[in-house]
Design a protein around this motif. Structure first.
Motif, PDB file in Angstrom:
ATOM      1  N   ASP A  52      -4.615  -8.878  -7.352  1.00 24.63           N
ATOM      2  CA  ASP A  52      -5.029  -8.930  -5.946  1.00 24.63           C
ATOM      3  C   ASP A  52      -3.948  -9.603  -5.103  1.00 24.63           C
ATOM      4  O   ASP A  52      -4.114 -10.716  -4.599  1.00 24.63           O
ATOM      5  CB  ASP A  52      -6.367  -9.672  -5.815  1.00 24.63           C
ATOM      6  CG  ASP A  52      -7.029  -9.444  -4.471  1.00 24.63           C
ATOM      7  OD1 ASP A  52      -6.363  -8.897  -3.558  1.00 24.63           O
ATOM      8  OD2 ASP A  52      -8.207  -9.813  -4.324  1.00 24.63           O
ATOM      9  N   TRP A  53      -2.842  -8.892  -4.931  1.00 28.06           N
ATOM     10  CA  TRP A  53      -1.712  -9.426  -4.172  1.00 28.06           C
ATOM     11  C   TRP A  53      -2.041  -9.582  -2.692  1.00 28.06           C
ATOM     12  O   TRP A  53      -1.483 -10.451  -2.017  1.00 28.06           O
ATOM     13  CB  TRP A  53      -0.485  -8.552  -4.388  1.00 28.06           C
ATOM     14  CG  TRP A  53       0.054  -8.717  -5.765  1.00 28.06           C
ATOM     15  CD1 TRP A  53      -0.156  -7.883  -6.839  1.00 28.06           C
ATOM     16  CD2 TRP A  53       0.830  -9.802  -6.259  1.00 28.06           C
ATOM     17  NE1 TRP A  53       0.462  -8.396  -7.957  1.00 28.06           N
ATOM     18  CE2 TRP A  53       1.077  -9.565  -7.637  1.00 28.06           C
ATOM     19  CE3 TRP A  53       1.356 -10.954  -5.677  1.00 28.06           C
ATOM     20  CZ2 TRP A  53       1.821 -10.429  -8.424  1.00 28.06           C
ATOM     21  CZ3 TRP A  53       2.105 -11.820  -6.457  1.00 28.06           C
ATOM     22  CH2 TRP A  53       2.326 -11.552  -7.820  1.00 28.06           C
ATOM     23  N   THR A  54      -2.954  -8.773  -2.177  1.00 25.38           N
ATOM     24  CA  THR A  54      -3.377  -8.914  -0.781  1.00 25.38           C
ATOM     25  C   THR A  54      -4.010 -10.284  -0.566  1.00 25.38           C
ATOM     26  O   THR A  54      -3.702 -10.978   0.406  1.00 25.38           O
ATOM     27  CB  THR A  54      -4.373  -7.795  -0.389  1.00 25.38           C
ATOM     28  OG1 THR A  54      -3.748  -6.522  -0.628  1.00 25.38           O
ATOM     29  CG2 THR A  54      -4.772  -7.895   1.062  1.00 25.38           C
ATOM     30  N   ASN A  68       3.215  -6.501  -6.317  1.00 24.11           N
ATOM     31  CA  ASN A  68       3.017  -5.520  -5.257  1.00 24.11           C
ATOM     32  C   ASN A  68       3.351  -6.194  -3.922  1.00 24.11           C
ATOM     33  O   ASN A  68       2.500  -6.815  -3.296  1.00 24.11           O
ATOM     34  CB  ASN A  68       1.586  -4.990  -5.257  1.00 24.11           C
ATOM     35  CG  ASN A  68       1.433  -3.794  -4.345  1.00 24.11           C
ATOM     36  OD1 ASN A  68       2.036  -3.722  -3.285  1.00 24.11           O
ATOM     37  ND2 ASN A  68       0.613  -2.842  -4.768  1.00 24.11           N
ATOM     38  N   GLU A  74       1.360  -5.074  -0.697  1.00 20.98           N
ATOM     39  CA  GLU A  74       0.026  -5.674  -0.582  1.00 20.98           C
ATOM     40  C   GLU A  74       0.120  -7.148  -0.204  1.00 20.98           C
ATOM     41  O   GLU A  74      -0.659  -7.643   0.611  1.00 20.98           O
ATOM     42  CB  GLU A  74      -0.753  -5.521  -1.895  1.00 20.98           C
ATOM     43  CG  GLU A  74      -1.256  -4.117  -2.128  1.00 20.98           C
ATOM     44  CD  GLU A  74      -2.082  -4.007  -3.403  1.00 20.98           C
ATOM     45  OE1 GLU A  74      -2.439  -5.055  -3.996  1.00 20.98           O
ATOM     46  OE2 GLU A  74      -2.367  -2.869  -3.809  1.00 20.98           O
ATOM     47  N   TYR A  75       1.080  -7.862  -0.801  1.00 14.97           N
ATOM     48  CA  TYR A  75       1.266  -9.269  -0.467  1.00 14.97           C
ATOM     49  C   TYR A  75       1.572  -9.413   1.023  1.00 14.97           C
ATOM     50  O   TYR A  75       0.968 -10.240   1.711  1.00 14.97           O
ATOM     51  CB  TYR A  75       2.398  -9.898  -1.297  1.00 14.97           C
ATOM     52  CG  TYR A  75       2.703 -11.312  -0.856  1.00 14.97           C
ATOM     53  CD1 TYR A  75       1.933 -12.378  -1.307  1.00 14.97           C
ATOM     54  CD2 TYR A  75       3.728 -11.580   0.040  1.00 14.97           C
ATOM     55  CE1 TYR A  75       2.177 -13.677  -0.875  1.00 14.97           C
ATOM     56  CE2 TYR A  75       3.981 -12.865   0.477  1.00 14.97           C
ATOM     57  CZ  TYR A  75       3.197 -13.910   0.022  1.00 14.97           C
ATOM     58  OH  TYR A  75       3.445 -15.187   0.462  1.00 14.97           O
ATOM     59  N   GLN A 122       0.956  -7.355   3.504  1.00 13.45           N
ATOM     60  CA  GLN A 122      -0.198  -6.981   4.322  1.00 13.45           C
ATOM     61  C   GLN A 122      -1.176  -8.158   4.411  1.00 13.45           C
ATOM     62  O   GLN A 122      -1.613  -8.527   5.489  1.00 13.45           O
ATOM     63  CB  GLN A 122      -0.913  -5.762   3.734  1.00 13.45           C
ATOM     64  CG  GLN A 122      -2.165  -5.389   4.495  1.00 13.45           C
ATOM     65  CD  GLN A 122      -2.973  -4.298   3.792  1.00 13.45           C
ATOM     66  OE1 GLN A 122      -2.526  -3.684   2.839  1.00 13.45           O
ATOM     67  NE2 GLN A 122      -4.181  -4.084   4.263  1.00 13.45           N
TER      68      GLN A 122
END
Length: 127
Positions: free
Chosen positions: A31-33, A65, A68-69, A71
């Motif tokens: 879950d890089w976001t 990712n 994603e990070y 974002q």
């Protein structure tokens, strides 16, 4: 007031340790976001690629990712840099690391943070 400072330091230390563990769990889940959002909402500078790779390696994960990070980070910084929160962030004693400087209300944010931080410092000096 010295007791107050000690309690605040201890609380920050405990939150920091829990944050490291939580971040490792998020990386393991991919879950890089959420990792980016956590950094942004805390007013931390964006992590470099080498920092992200080190975080992944520590968590036993091969891939990072970055999209994603970034974002998640941008969403978190947008929430952190809300001028309506700046005074409270300063009043809590949190340092401002300049992440809002290039935003539309960056100067206003910093002024409000500074006002809160000065109030924090003067409250800490009263006995």
């Amino acid at each position: 007031m010295l007791k107050k400072s000690g309690v605040l330091f201890l609380a920050a230390l405990m939150v920091g340790c829990a944050g490291i563990e939580d971040t490792t769990n998020l990386v393991q889940q991919g879950d890089w976001t959420a990792v980016g959002e956590r950094d942004g909402v805390r007013g931390l500078p964006s992590r470099s690629m080498s920092d992200l790779q080190a975080l992944a390696a520590k968590a036993g994960v091969d891939a990072v990712n970055v999209a994603e990070y970034e974002q998640g980070y941008n969403e978190g910084v947008d929430r952190y840099c809300d001028v309506n929160n700046a005074y409270e962030i300063g009043l809590s004693g949190m340092q401002y690391l300049g992440v809002c400087a290039n935003m539309e209300n960056g100067v206003r944010f910093e002024l409000e943070w500074q006002r809160g931080f000065e109030d924090f410092q003067s409250a800490d000096q009263t006995f």
